[in-house]
Write a protein that holds these residues in place. Structure first.
Motif: not given
Length: 341
Positions: A154-159
């Motif tokens: 919920s707090q993650a950045t996914i590339a």
């Protein structure tokens, strides 16, 4: 009956495997020979579902090698895939998965126009890329491996590197529809396709690779790394999760650093041992049970009697189809590979 069309990772690998499988006449030959070598059925496969159903399959070695593309032998590469498909059809195989580079070559070089091979008219309903199951498995790996390394989705950045490809775009659709993630970074070479994907999703930041990597808690690799790009662990987040969805899977050897966790993406493990030899030669940790998810898709289609090109064409994978193949995967005893912690 199901089929698997595969290939080896290099000329050196092919020569070693040929000796191991009892084909010494292939093992001592160079690239020119492999450009001319015909497809071969080299393994018979028996798989039993946790439901108790047993199915049978064959592994077809296409004799394609990545060096054929690197050395501009594109015609040889395309001929390899088409000939392997014809070989599968001539042996009355109902559904066959195109593994590794096979599906990429088929799509990129528009091989669907080459439907007549010698005396065979290819029935494309008999073939699947396996990309829907691969995309589903990668998404499951994201969801279940992130907590293993202390990442809150919920707090993650996914590339997603390779976001506009068939698998990459499907992963992005799933992340948008099914998982609550803070930010989604879209990385690919073609700006027009990136704009189209961003418009479709209604979200996602388009960034070049070098800008996206330091921002990402999770990086999903479903494209080959650009030449000349070196990954500096010092510039990556700690902890971070790298899901290596490419082929061959070699990121773990390039990134060995505390806090940076590399997971072989798109790999599943079956609940029961499989009677086959082929996974031993592609360095699976548990070759009697582990395999590429694209190969498992052919098994699932055979288990379910869905003899159709379930995965076909570029960017046609929907969340609904991912859920459908995912349900079949769980039903028959397949689980996504996770980190061994």
């Amino acid at each position: 009956m199901f089929g698997l069309i595969g290939h080896l990772t290099s000329l050196e690998h092919a020569q070693a495997v040929a000796h191991r499988l009892g084909y010494p006449e292939y093992g001592d030959q160079g690239l020119e020979f492999w450009c001319m070598a015909p497809p071969q059925i080299v393994d018979d496969i028996v798989v039993t579902s946790v439901t108790g159903k047993t199915i049978y399959g064959k592994y077809i070695e296409s004799c394609f090698l990545p060096e054929m593309l690197a050395s501009q032998r594109v015609k040889a590469a395309t001929r390899k895939i088409i000939n392997a498909m014809a070989h599968a059809q001539k042996h009355d195989i109902d559904i066959t998965a195109l593994g590794g580079f096979s599906s990429i070559i088929f799509e990129n070089f528009d091989l669907e126009k080459m439907s007549h091979v010698r005396n065979v008219d290819l029935d494309f309903q008999r073939f699947t890329t396996g990309n829907t199951h691969t995309a589903y498995v990668i998404c499951q790996q994201i969801e279940h491996a992130a907590p293993q390394v202390g990442i809150d989705l919920s707090q993650a950045t996914i590339a997603v590197c390779g976001a506009t490809g068939d698998i990459g775009s499907a992963v992005c659709r799933w992340l948008d529809a099914c998982l609550e993630v803070k930010d989604l970074l879209l990385v690919a070479r073609n700006r027009d396709r990136l704009n189209e994907l961003q418009t479709e999703l209604g979200r996602g930041k388009i960034l070049p690779l070098e800008e996206a990597l330091p921002l990402a808690d999770i990086v999903v690799w479903v494209a080959s790394m650009p030449k000349g790009v070196e990954l500096d662990p010092q510039t990556l987040k700690n902890p971070s999760l790298m899901i290596d969805g490419g082929y061959p899977k070699n990121m773990a050897t390039k990134l060995q650093h505390p806090g940076i966790h590399v997971l072989n993406g798109g790999i599943v493990e079956h609940s029961l041992d499989i009677d086959w030899k082929i996974m031993e030669i592609v360095s699976m940790d548990v070759p009697s049970r582990q395999m590429f998810a694209c190969f498992a898709e052919a098994m699932l289609l055979e288990f379910e009697g869905w003899h159709t090109n379930f995965s076909w064409g570029r960017n046609q994978i929907t969340v609904e189809k991912m859920k459908q193949i995912g349900q079949a995967s769980l039903k028959h005893g397949f689980q996504p590979l996770l980190l061994g912690m």
